[in-house]
Structure formats: structure tokens, C-alpha cells
Design a protein around this motif. Structure first.
Motif, PDB file in Angstrom:
ATOM      1  N   ALA A   1       2.654   6.180  -2.846  1.00 11.85           N
ATOM      2  CA  ALA A   1       3.741   7.200  -3.260  1.00 11.85           C
ATOM      3  C   ALA A   1       4.090   7.060  -4.466  1.00 11.85           C
TER       4      ALA A   1
ATOM      5  N   PHE B   1      12.727   5.580   0.945  1.00 11.22           N
ATOM      6  CA  PHE B   1      12.010   5.102  -0.278  1.00 11.22           C
ATOM      7  C   PHE B   1      11.461   6.381  -0.595  1.00 11.22           C
TER       8      PHE B   1
ATOM      9  N   TYR C   1       0.739   8.608   7.578  1.00  8.24           N
ATOM     10  CA  TYR C   1       2.151   8.926   7.685  1.00  8.24           C
ATOM     11  C   TYR C   1       2.446  10.058   8.677  1.00  8.24           C
TER      12      TYR C   1
ATOM     13  N   TYR D   1       0.748  -1.159  -0.131  1.00 10.16           N
ATOM     14  CA  TYR D   1      -0.022   0.002   0.214  1.00 10.16           C
ATOM     15  C   TYR D   1       0.895   1.301  -0.057  1.00 10.16           C
ATOM     16  N   ASN D   2       1.973   1.317   0.900  1.00  7.36           N
ATOM     17  CA  ASN D   2       2.588   2.421   1.100  1.00  7.36           C
ATOM     18  C   ASN D   2       3.471   2.832  -0.270  1.00  7.36           C
ATOM     19  N   ARG D   3       4.032   1.528  -0.858  1.00  6.41           N
ATOM     20  CA  ARG D   3       4.704   1.783  -1.992  1.00  6.41           C
ATOM     21  C   ARG D   3       3.808   2.162  -3.161  1.00  6.41           C
TER      22      ARG D   3
ATOM     23  N   LEU E   1      12.498   8.111  -4.410  1.00  7.55           N
ATOM     24  CA  LEU E   1      11.050   8.012  -5.515  1.00  7.55           C
ATOM     25  C   LEU E   1      10.946   9.372  -5.791  1.00  7.55           C
ATOM     26  N   PHE E   2      11.106  10.340  -5.157  1.00  7.68           N
ATOM     27  CA  PHE E   2      10.593  11.895  -5.478  1.00  7.68           C
ATOM     28  C   PHE E   2      11.687  12.673  -5.795  1.00  7.68           C
TER      29      PHE E   2
ATOM     30  N   PHE F   1       2.804  13.963  -0.265  1.00 11.74           N
ATOM     31  CA  PHE F   1       2.918  13.937  -1.681  1.00 11.74           C
ATOM     32  C   PHE F   1       1.215  13.993  -2.263  1.00 11.74           C
TER      33      PHE F   1
ATOM     34  N   TYR G   1      11.536  -0.839   1.323  1.00 11.07           N
ATOM     35  CA  TYR G   1      10.806  -0.287   0.065  1.00 11.07           C
ATOM     36  C   TYR G   1      11.676  -0.271  -1.137  1.00 11.07           C
TER      37      TYR G   1
END
Lengths: 372, 556, 352
Positions: free
Chosen positions: A98, B411, B246, A93-95, B415-416, B36, B504
Motif C-alpha cells: 500500500a 491504515f 483484499y 506485505y500489506n503495509r 495512507l491515501f 490502489f 497497521y
């Protein structure tokens, strides 16, 4: 939430099976990579585009090992590489959310044993609408808006230690188990285990569905409390401890996992509760941000196809299709529990269980049931 | 490039790497949705929610107690082990050392499970004890047992720092104490141990931080009681809300950081007085061992008890479990003996990949990490500047985040932050994550080697015409060669077990043993996990023994 | 112009003012000893010249070129100053052979390998280390290590050599040999040498010039003879040589002479007390070797009881007590226990 949502696979059967498949796939790849029988003609376009995409990225909670025959067969069939990411449902879910928010795109298929989280992702608009050609072969409850699809049919069972249970003590369903525990709370003190609904997502969902199936199940939960039951976050620990005799009864265990463990430890027994049996399903969908959407469609359809489901059954993940034969299939399960099956529907209904106020309400009631 | 710029550059990169994940967490804690998410708005809701949660306070208290308790056990015990093994003529000290390190590289989850098999309510030791003496006096699921086991199994970390500090002490200090009539015990408590106070202060703070991060032990030992520590509380929090939240995780991290910062400060103060203790100049002094005399065997007995309790008992449980298909009451172990678990292990391609990747990331990656730590240590080396001070504060911080949260933050960065995106699913990203969280640990190992290089050796090079950078390369680096090799060996051990920060970033092709153990455990494959762990222990212990026999020192 | 010039140097370390205002000049063929009690800043001064510490004010010039100038924020880095430096601990690199230790400076200067070898061999030979080139530092004796340290600092032919207590790590016998060796070497190579020492005897023996530091200032500078024979201050007088100190009251000061009352006895001495008024507290300082054993009373004489005697080879040192004072005196022969008369000659008694 991570635990128990993964399945383990028996190595011996797998090895023999893969051998057979590789042989079958060898000539299949050339001949059968055409449009599967019964699919619309324009499916050829999807296959063609998917092949151009070259690979399909799958985020799944099913053990890579258990899924490996599926992956190998799919790769052999279409010549498309499967990048299989074995995650737990929270990680998935988290992955996923994002990556969906980023510019780099995400998986082409998600396949998770947390149906509630999957439904939420669909409701949040992160899944594409795609009517699988296999949709007619699936039960209605397993299809959500032509976006998310249930792929397995896994009963939730009760596992117990046959050799250590006090002589003469038996139970067949939720009610009789509640009676037994209430009557002999001292004997069963600390001997019953279940997923902790407070700490485990699976545990919460299953107990919540228990209550939906039959509100009287609170009697059982009260009996759990009386017997000072132990609650875990991992099925492995529960079964290990039932096997060793530290505990005697493990409640709401995936049948696939239970079947595997009973093979290794003959002392373990499995009970499909006769009043009602929850049936869980692993939910798959194609994300809107998929980098290889066509390969994703191909994989999803394959997973739902008779060919894919046959492998699902062989891998003891329990096929959802009626037309697949074997022990780990919907057909076999329904022969056993018939009308008492209570599938957890892939639907908006599950969003309710994610609502914070409802969760807290349930958990408060649960806590009250555990007061001695 | 001028050395001053080099120093600033290295420290700036380090600072950025540390502050990026923490910065994200700070930012996230003040939002009402994932950062995000386009609709995320500034809000203090998360703070209000978490601080009003009774479970949070319960978890915080439990965690603090656990951290304090395990520090209180691990630090004196580690120091004592170090004294006995490095400074005395205790029998068997040379072969004990590699075994002593088992708890460092063995997944705590597996270690805890080993205890369950041996000393759990139906463990084989418990069953035997019951048949011989009646009911057992222990309960491994109790909180005190958790603290004890956490303390015992973290003592090796303290041992590492304490022993290398002790090895650097000149032996005449202890001899002088013996001359004035001190017993070996008094020598240890009045002379040797106080001299290594900086090393103990550092490892104490480190253990305390690790206490906030422990996950495997409470997961296995605390699960039956529903014992909550902060890292398991995060799971409960997620579950209460249905989906991971989060901002709430971030608030928990903020609270931990608030606790961590004063500790780092305290540690700085303790270390500032370290100069007083630097009694080593230039070349190492030949050390004479403290003769224990009549205490030799009691001392050996003490180590043996620790060893049995901390390594042998869980290992026996683990080994047993790996050779049977089931165990416990009503099962005759001889009926269920099997090699299937091992056969299955090597039949599993993922396991084989994981072993290869782990070896790769631990050895090659470990060496590169030590390279980074050396670079950072050199950047700070003999540089009195605000940069050095601030960077010293920073290094501890990544360790203050629970592993899963750190993993998530790292992670997000991969990613960002667009330039990093292509690296995201490579072993390189995993390596960066590992390097970052173990920064404090590895940097300290390197720094303690550097501390032993007398400044005049470098000044001599400057005077004869070497620029600062050249002097470091030609003089300082060769002098800490042994220290770097030792640091590398220890980092290898740590990396073998690590995974949570990279959770992750792991994917097909980047699986490692640490992640496989946890993921297979989650899937319930207890047989495979125990077999894998046993193979792991054998491989590493043999590797350590070979390395030590072939002249590599665990201490620089 | 002098080879090394230090002008009004000021330095602060860790917030503490170490050098408050120090100047010196040093020519080739000269050895200047920096002398002073511990904490007087002598090592700091040496390290500042080398560029290992950074002053905040003043100037340092080497060979006429400024290497540090506080006003212009000029600070030439250590390696570019081209000085020789011998460390107290020798600071030999333990992982390099003697040859490699010595050759390193040449390597840094890009000298060809063959020439490196010749120059290293020559330097080692000139220091009597010819056969030790392949050894590691820990395989050498203390004296040999010291010579290697010197060889390393001379091989690139600096004009200024800085020595930080170069003899303190040697045992007593070696030290005396090394003094002569060092002095001869520096004269032969025509170097300008600045040497830190806390041992006044060593300074007197080796140096052409002594700079006595006290509390961050130059207390007195001069030749060894001046420093020893004509101290300007009580501090200098006491620091140089072995002294007796007689505390008392100043009675009169007239021109070169002053009179001091010590326990009721009047002493004449050389006035070093400026214009202290009569009645002020004063101290008489006299070298041990200037005190004479005499028969009977007289001017500048006092009677003491012998407490103990020490035989020093060429002479005896006797320790006396009386009138609340401890007095030591050198004498050729042994003495019987009991009372003895001592004379403190007026020309050698400085009154501060």
C-alpha cells in the motif's frame, strides 16, 4: 502466517553483549564510520548521503527485542537512527504494497522471514537493484538478482518431549519418524503437531520445500494424518504444548526458537533430521519507494557484513556467513548436518509456490493425506 | 455557530469517519486487484470466488453459531449478574464488581491460554481431576467449550449495560412485585429484567457483533482442531492464494455487513419502544435492595461459580505460567519456579514503552474519546431528525468489520487521504482508530446517561434565556458528569486491550500492550506474554479498586 | 393590546393533530386557566407559546410582537421570547443551589454579579425563601421547591408567565395555600399568566378567565362564573363542577325552556339543546348543590333510595339510586336510610 516467523531472544546473553558492544562502538563511531575495509572508495558517498538522510526505517519480522543489539550497534557505528517496525509477515506485505502505491514512500529496508512474499515483491518491481559489497561472502542461493539477500541460515528442526516419549521410541529423520508414527498410530494419536499448511504461510512453504527436497516426505505427511496430528498457526503454542506433554512432537520448528526453548525446558529435545534439513533465511531488500535509500543500503550492507553477522549469531538468529564463528552460524550448522542441508533459495522458484493453482493442488494433496 | 449547523457538522464528521473505511471495502469488493493498483478493474470475481468456497460457508456457519451461542449465554447471564449485584443484598457484591470486569480488559488470547494451562488436556486442574476422579468430562478445544467460554467471558459487557439500566429503575417497582407475592427470582424475571429490555437488546446486538469479530479465543482454543471462524478464515484465505487478496476480504466484510444491517434495524425497532420504559424523571430515585432472604447464599454461590469459571480458572493458569519456566506432565512445578519472566519483562524497553503508551492512550485517549462520544450524543440529543436516525444506524457498522480488516481499511485511509498522512505513525492515529471502532459502545454509555436527564431541566434553561448550546453546556453536561466519568472508566478498560484496528498504525514509539501481547505471542514468547498479562490485571484491578474506593462510580 | 395573543394555532405532534384551531388573548393582571381533559392539548398549547413545540400554522404575539407566525415561517426561539415558565416538576437544576438556579437567567443576560445577588435576594425574599439561598433543591420541601421554580421564572421580570400544572405536585393542604399565594403574586406583579390545570376547582379559584379545550378546539371560554353558571355545551357543563346527569328523551323545546322525560317523569329545564326535535335523546345536567331534598312529590321531583352518605365537613354528600339512575346531592344534615324525594329546580337543570 504471522507466527513462528518471529524470533525471540535470550535476555541474559543480550544484556552482557550489548554492554560489550556499546564499549566497542564508542570509539568505533568516530574512527570506523569511514568506508569499511574492502568496500569501493565511492562508498564514502553513500555513507555521507545516508548521514544526511539521518535515519533508516526498517520493516522486519524479527522481534524488536532480538534485533535490538543490531540496531544499537548500527546506530553507534554510523550515527544513523533506526526506526525499527516489528511486524508479522502478512502485515509487512500489506503495509508495504500500500505504501509503495502511495505518495508517502515506504521503508528503507524490508527484512522478512517469508522469503516467498519477499521474492514476489521483488518480482513485482518494488525492490531496487543494488549490488552489496558483501555479495561475494554470501552463498549464491541467497542472492536474488542483486536485489534481495538472504541474511540468516536457520535450520528447520523437530522438537520433542524427551520425558514423555514412550520408552525406546526414537527417530532421526523424516523416514524413521514416518515409520514410528505409522507403526504406533494409536500411541501417537493427537500427539504430533506441525504448522498448518492450510492456514499458515510458513507451514505451507516449509512443507512444500520438504516435498521439493524429497517427495517421499508424503509418507510422513500420511503418517501425520494417521496419527490425527494437530496443526497450529503459531510455534509458541506448539512448543508450549510439547513442553507440557499435551503433544510430544513438533515438526518444522525454526532452530533458533527451538534452541531458546530447550534452554528453558530441559525436557525438550531437538532433532536435525539426518536425511535432509531445510534451511530458511530472512530476506532483505531495499524498496524502490524508500525515502532514505542510502541509509537503506548502509543498513543492508551492515546486516550482511561480518560485524553485523557476528551480532546476528550472538542473537541466535543464525549467521549466513561462513566466516562467522559461534553456535548459531552456518558454519556450526553445516558441521552438524553437512551435505544434508537444503537451503530454501531466494529465487524465482519461490514464485511458483505462490501460484494459486499450484497451491490448491498441493493443498488438495495434503487434505487427501490427512484422510483417515 | 448555530446549534443546528453544529449538530450536522458533528454527525457529518462522524458519518464520514465511519463510511470511509466501509466505503473503501465496498469499492474494493468489486475490483480484481488492490484498489490502489493502477490495473485494478471492476469485477465480480471476488464474490464468485468467496461464495463458491466451502470453507467460507463453513466459517460463516461456525461464526453465526458462535455468535448466537455466546449471545444466548452472555445476555441472560449478564442480566442476572447485574440484577444480583445492583439490586439485591447478595453478600460480597461490592468487591466482586471490579474483578468481574477482568475479561473486558484482558486479551482474549491470553484468557484462552489461561484455560489451556488450567483445564487443557494436561492442565493442572485436569491432571488433579484425573488423579482424583478418573478421566475428565470436558474438552476445552471442543466447539461447545468455545461457545461456553466466549459466552461466559462476554457476560461482563452485558453486565455493564444491564446494571446501569437497573440502577436507574425506581425501587418501588420491585417492591410492588414483592408485595404481590413474587419471590426474588420472579421479581428479576418478571419485573426488573423486562424493564431493562432496551439495554439488553442493545448489548445483545453488540455481543452478536463481537461474536463475528472474535479472534483470540478461536485462535487458541480452535487452533488444534483447525476450527474456522470468519476472522481466522481470512488468514486461511490469504494462505490459499499465497498473498493477501483484499477483494476477497472485502467480500467477506460485505457478507458480514449484510447480516449486520438487519440486526441494527431490529435493534432500532427494539430501542424505539424504549420510551415506554423510561420511568426515570430528573433526579435519581433512592433504590431499595431486593432482600434475597434464604436465596442470599445460593445467589452468592451462583456468582462464585461464574467467577471461578470465567476469571479464576484462567487467571490461575496464567499466574502459574508466569512464575514457571515450563509446566506439564513430568515437571515438578517447584523445580521450575522462577521470577525470570518478570525480570525479563521489566528489562524489555519495548514493554516499558508499551505500558506507558497504553496508559496514555487508555486514560488520556479514553477521556478524549468520551469527549467525542459526548459531542456526538449531544448532537443527537433531543433532535428529531433524519440525521439522528441515520447516525444511529451507522454507529454499529465499524464494529461489524473483523478487527484486522478494519485495521487495514483505517491504515489505507491514513495512507491515501493526504491531509491525514502526517498523523499516520503517531498515537493520535491509533486513538482515532480506537475511538471509531468502540463508537457504538461508548456512545451508548453516554446516551444512557443523557436519557436520564429529564427534558424539562433543559427546557427550563431555554425558557429563562439560554440558547440550545448554552443549555447543553450549562445544564445537560454537568448533570451527566458522573455518567461521563463512568463511561471513561469503561473505555479505559476497553482501550487497554484493544490493538487490532490500529495494527497497521503501530510502529516504533506507538507500541501498546495489546499489540505487544499478540506480536510476542506470535513470536512464541509465552513467558513474557503471561507475565505481562498478570502485571496488566494487577495494575488495572488495583486502579479500579482505588477509583471505586475514592468515590468514582462505574455507573453514572 | 393584549400582552399575549394566540391566533388560530395549529400543531401536529408525531403525525397527530393536537391543536386544530385555538385562539386566545391574555392581558396583564389576568390569569387564564387552560382546562381540559388529558390529551386535549392544553400543555401543548402552553409549550407552543413558550416555543418548546413548533406549531405549523397560526400566530403567537407577545407584547404585540409576533414570536410565531406560520404564514411567515417566523419562529422566535424559546430563549428569545422572554417568558416565564413554571414546570410541573419544577425542573430545578439539582446540581445548583437555590441562588444559582435563580441567578442563572440573570447571568445569561450579562447582569453584573453584584446586581445578580441583589435581585436574586429580593426575589427570594418576596417569595419567602430568604434564608434558603444556599440550599440545594433536594434539601427543600415541595412547597419551597415550587416557590424556587416561581422565583426562577420571575427574576428576569417577564410580563407573561406560563405555568404547567404548578400546584399538582403539592399535597392538598399546601395546594390551597399556594392557590391564594399564586393569585396574589400574579396580581401584585401585574403579570399575564397562562396556567394549565386539569383541576376545574383550581381553575375556578385562581383564574380570571377559563379556556376549556376539547379535542384540539376551544370548547368554551369565559369567566369562571360564566363557565360554571352558564355552560353552553354538555361537555362544559359536565367538565365544570360536580354534576348529576339524567338521561332521557326530549319532549318539547319552547324558547328558553325544554322538557325532558326521564324514566316516565317529566322535567322542566333550561333549553341548551338547540333545535333538537322532540323524541330525540337528551341529557339533563344539574350541579350537586342544586339538587334539593324535599318532602313529598311535586314538579321536577323524583323519589330515590339513599345508598350511602359522605360527611364533607361543611355539609354532607348523599348518594341515591333509583329509576336506573345514580344521583348525588349536597345537604346540610345527615339522612335516615330509606326513600327520599329530590327536586331538580328547572332554572338550574340544563337540558342538552
Amino acid at each position: 502466517m504471522k507466527s513462528g516467523s518471529k524470533r525471540h531472544f535470550a535476555p541474559v546473553s543480550r544484556r552482557a553483549f550489548v554492554g560489550a558492544l556499546v564499549g566497542a562502538a564508542f570509539f568505533a563511531s568516530a574512527a570506523e564510520a569511514q568506508v569499511p575495509a574492502g568496500y569501493p572508495a565511492d562508498y564514502a558517498k553513500i555513507i555521507e548521503d545516508a548521514k544526511k538522510e539521518g535515519s533508516v526505517k526498517v520493516y522486519a519480522t524479527t522481534d524488536a527485542k532480538a534485533a535490538s543489539p543490531l540496531i544499537k550497534d548500527f546506530e553507534a557505528l554510523y550515527g544513523i537512527k533506526v526506526e525499527y517496525n516489528d511486524l508479522n509477515s502478512t502485515e509487512l506485505y500489506n503495509r508495504f504494497i500500500a505504501e509503495s502505491a502511495s505518495s508517502s514512500g515506504t521503508a528503507d529496508v524490508t527484512w522478512s522471514s517469508a522469503p516467498d512474499l519477499q521474492v514476489k515483491l521483488v518480482a513485482d518491481g518494488l525492490a531496487v537493484a543494488y549490488a552489496s559489497p558483501e555479495v561475494d561472502k554470501l552463498p549464491k542461493w541467497a542472492v536474488f538478482n542483486n536485489q534481495a539477500y538472504g541474511t540468516t541460515y536457520e535450520p528447520m528442526v523437530i522438537v520433542y518431549n524427551k520425558s514423555q516419549m514412550p520408552a525406546g521410541d526414537t527417530f532421526t529423520d523424516h523416514t524413521s519418524l514416518a515409520k514410528l508414527l505409522t507403526a504406533k498410530a494409536d500411541v501417537y494419536k493427537g500427539k504430533v503437531t506441525a504448522y498448518d499448511p492450510e492456514r499458515s504461510g510458513v507451514g505451507f512453504l516449509m512443507m512444500n520445500r520438504d516435498v521439493v527436497a524429497d517427495p517421499k516426505v508424503w509418507d510422513l505427511f500420511n503418517a501425520f494424518g494417521k496419527a490425527e496430528s494437530k496443526y497450529y498457526t503459531s510455534a509458541g503454542a506448539m512448543i508450549e504444548k510439547v513442553g507440557s506433554g499435551e503433544h510430544l512432537i513438533a515438526y518444522n520448528i525454526f532452530a533458533s526458537y527451538a534452541a531458546l526453548q530447550t534452554k528453558k525446558n530441559p525436557n525438550l529435545g531437538v532433532i536435525y533430521p539426518s536425511d535432509f534439513t531445510l534451511v530458511a533465511t530472512r530476506v532483505a531488500f531495499i524498496p524502490t519507494k524508500a525515502n532514505h535509500p542510502n541509509a537503506g543500503k548502509l543498513f543492508l550492507d551492515y546486516l550482511l557484513s561480518k560485524r553485523g553477522q557476528t551480532i546476528v549469531a550472538k542473537a541466535e538468529l543464525f549467521s549466513i556467513r561462513d566466516d562467522v564463528e559461534g553456535a548459531a552460524t552456518a558454519k556450526a550448522v553445516n558441521e552438524k548436518i553437512g551435505a544434508t542441508a537444503r537451503p530454501i533459495p531466494v529465487s524465482n522458484e519461490l514464485l511458483g509456490t505462490l501460484e494459486q493453482s499450484k497451491r490448491l493442488e498441493f493443498l488438495n494433496k495434503w487434505q487427501a493425506s490427512q484422510k483417515k | 455557530m448555530p446549534i443546528g449547523i453544529m449538530r450536522r457538522l458533528v454527525l457529518a464528521i462522524m458519518g464520514l469517519m465511519i463510511l470511509a473505511p466501509i466505503g473503501i471495502m465496498v469499492y474494493q469488493s468489486f475490483l480484481d486487484a488492490p484498489f490502489f493498483d493502477a490495473n485494478a478493474k471492476f469485477s465480480l470475481w471476488a464474490y464468485r470466488f468467496v461464495l463458491a468456497e466451502p470453507d467460507f460457508w463453513k466459517a460463516l456457519t461456525t461464526t453465526a453459531l458462535l455468535a448466537v451461542g455466546m449471545t444466548a449465554i452472555a445476555v441472560p447471564l449478564g442480566a442476572l449478574l447485574a440484577f444480583l449485584i445492583t439490586r439485591t443484598d447478595m453478600p460480597g457484591r461490592s468487591w466482586v464488581e471490579p474483578l468481574l470486569l477482568v475479561p473486558i480488559f484482558l486479551s482474549p488470547l491470553v484468557l484462552a491460554f489461561g484455560y489451556v494451562v488450567s483445564m487443557g488436556p494436561v492442565g493442572f486442574i485436569t491432571v488433579w481431576w484425573k488423579s482424583a476422579f478418573g478421566s475428565e468430562f470436558w474438552n476445552i478445544y471442543s466447539f461447545s467449550a468455545l461457545i461456553l467460554i466466549a459466552g461466559l467471558t462476554h457476560a461482563p459487557h452485558v453486565y455493564l449495560y444491564a446494571s446501569s439500566a437497573l440502577r436507574a429503575l425506581p425501587g418501588d417497582l420491585e417492591e410492588a412485585a414483592r408485595m404481590t407475592g413474587a419471590t426474588p427470582r420472579r421479581v428479576a424475571s418478571d419485573v426488573s429484567i423486562p424493564m431493562i429490555r432496551p439495554a439488553l437488546a442493545f448489548s445483545g446486538v453488540l455481543i452478536f457483533f463481537l461474536g463475528f469479530e472474535v479472534f483470540g479465543l478461536p485462535l487458541i482454543l480452535g487452533d488444534p482442531q483447525g476450527l474456522l471462524v470468519l476472522s481466522t478464515y481470512l488468514y486461511k484465505l490469504t494462505n490459499k492464494l499465497g498473498v493477501p487478496s483484499y477483494q476477497l476480504m472485502a467480500v467477506v466484510v460485505m457478507v458480514i455487513l449484510l447480516i449486520a444491517l438487519p440486526l441494527v434495524l431490529l435493534q432500532r425497532i427494539l430501542l424505539r419502544t424504549a420510551q415506554r420504559y423510561v420511568s426515570v424523571r430528573g433526579k435519581a430515585v433512592r433504590t431499595n435492595l431486593v432482600r434475597l432472604g434464604q436465596w442470599r447464599w445460593p445467589a452468592f454461590g451462583l456468582i462464585a461459580i461464574w467467577f471461578i469459571g470465567t476469571v479464576l480458572i484462567p487467571m490461575m493458569g496464567l499466574i502459574l505460567r508466569s512464575f514457571v519456566s515450563s509446566w506439564g506432565l513430568g515437571i515438578n512445578l517447584f523445580d521450575v519456579l522462577t521470577l525470570d519472566n518478570y525480570v525479563e519483562l521489566f528489562d524489555d524497553t519495548e514493554v516499558v514503552h508499551a505500558i506507558i503508551n497504553t496508559v496514555l492512550i487508555a486514560t488520556v485517549g479514553g477521556a478524549l474519546s468520551v469527549g467525542c462520544y459526548v459531542l456526538i450524543a449531544l448532537a443527537q440529543h433531543r433532535w428529531r431528525s433524519g440525521w439522528t436516525r441515520i447516525s444511529d444506524y451507522l454507529v454499529m457498522l465499524p464494529r461489524a468489520m473483523p478487527g484486522v480488516v478494519a485495521g487495514l481499511a483505517i491504515f489505507w485511509i491514513f495512507l491515501f487521504v493526504t491531509p491525514l498522512t502526517p498523523l499516520r505513525t503517531t498515537l493520535f492515529a491509533v486513538w482515532i482508530a480506537y475511538t471509531l471502532v468502540w463508537l457504538a459502545y461508548g456512545l451508548r454509555l453516554v446516551q444512557s446517561s443523557l436519557l436520564q436527564v429529564a427534558p424539562e431541566l433543559e427546557e427550563a434553561a431555554r425558557v429563562v434565556g439560554a440558547k440550545e448550546g448554552r443549555a447543553m453546556r450549562d445544564i445537560t453536561l454537568p448533570l451527566i458528569k458522573n455518567g461521563m466519568v463512568a463511561a471513561w472508566m469503561l473505555i479505559v478498560l476497553i482501550f487497554v486491550r484493544e490493538y487490532s484496528t490500529a495494527v497497521y498504525l503501530l510502529g516504533p514509539g506507538t507500541e501498546v500492550i495489546g499489540s505487544l501481547v499478540v506480536s510476542r505471542w506470535g513470536g512464541g514468547a509465552v513467558d513474557l506474554v503471561t507475565a505481562l498479562s498478570c502485571v496488566n490485571v494487577v495494575l488495572i484491578t488495583v486502579g479500579l479498586l482505588v477509583a471505586i474506593r475514592s468515590g468514582v462510580k462505574l455507573h453514572g | 393590546m393584549a400582552e399575549l395573543v394566540v391566533e388560530h394555532l395549529k400543531i401536529r405532534l408525531g403525525g397527530i393533530e393536537i391543536l386544530k384551531d385555538v385562539s386566545l388573548e391574555l392581558n396583564r393582571g389576568e390569569i387564564t386557566a387552560l382546562l381540559g381533559p388529558s390529551g386535549s392539548g392544553k400543555t401543548t398549547l402552553l409549550r407552543s407559546v413558550a416555543g418548546l413545540e413548533q406549531p405549523y400554522d397560526g400566530r403567537i404575539l407577545v407584547g404585540g410582537k409576533p414570536v410565531f407566525d406560520g404564514a411567515k415561517s417566523l419562529n422566535v426561539p424559546t430563549e428569545a421570547r422572554g417568558l416565564g415558565f413554571v414546570f410541573q416538576s419544577y425542573a430545578l437544576w439539582p446540581n445548583r443551589t437555590v441562588e444559582a438556579n435563580v441567578a442563572y437567567a440573570l447571568k445569561l443576560r450579562g447582569v453584573a454579579a453584584s446586581e445578580q445577588a441583589t435581585r436574586v435576594a429580593k426575589t427570594l425574599d418576596s417569595l419567602g425563601l430568604g434564608k434558603l439561598g444556599h440550599r440545594y433543591p433536594h434539601e427543600l420541601s415541595g412547597g419551597q421547591q415550587q416557590r424556587v421554580a416561581i422565583a426562577r421564572s420571575l427574576v428576569y421580570q417577564p410580563t407573561v408567565v406560563l405555568l404547567d400544572e404548578p400546584l399538582s405536585n403539592l399535597d392538598a393542604k399546601l395546594r390551597e395555600e399556594a392557590r391564594a399565594f399564586l393569585k396574589e403574586l400574579i396580581m401584585r406583579e401585574n403579570l399575564a399568566a397562562l396556567m394549565v390545570t386539569h383541576d376545574q376547582a383550581e381553575a375556578l379559584a385562581v383564574a380570571n378567565k377559563i379556556l376549556l379545550l376539547n379535542g384540539g378546539y376551544v370548547e368554551q371560554a369565559g369567566t369562571p362564573e360564566e363557565m360554571y353558571g352558564a355552560p353552553k355545551t354538555l361537555f362544559t357543563a359536565e367538565f365544570m363542577g360536580s354534576n348529576n346527569r339524567l338521561n332521557g328523551t326530549i319532549k318539547t323545546v319552547s324558547g328558553q325552556r325544554a322538557a325532558l322525560d326521564v324514566a316516565g317523569t317529566a322535567f322542566d329545564g333550561m333549553a341548551r339543546c338547540g333545535d333538537k326535535p322532540g323524541g330525540a335523546e337528551g341529557s339533563g345536567v344539574i350541579r350537586l348543590e342544586a339538587v334539593h331534598l324535599v318532602e313529598g312529590a311535586g314538579a321536577n321531583r323524583m323519589q330515590f333510595e339513599l345508598v350511602t352518605s359522605m360527611f364533607l365537613g361543611s355539609h354532607w354528600e348523599h348518594v341515591f339510586r333509583g329509576h336506573g339512575l345514580n344521583v348525588r346531592a349536597h345537604h346540610r344534615g345527615a339522612l335516615q336510610p330509606g326513600q327520599h324525594w329530590l327536586e331538580f329546580p328547572a332554572e338550574q337543570l340544563w337540558i342538552f
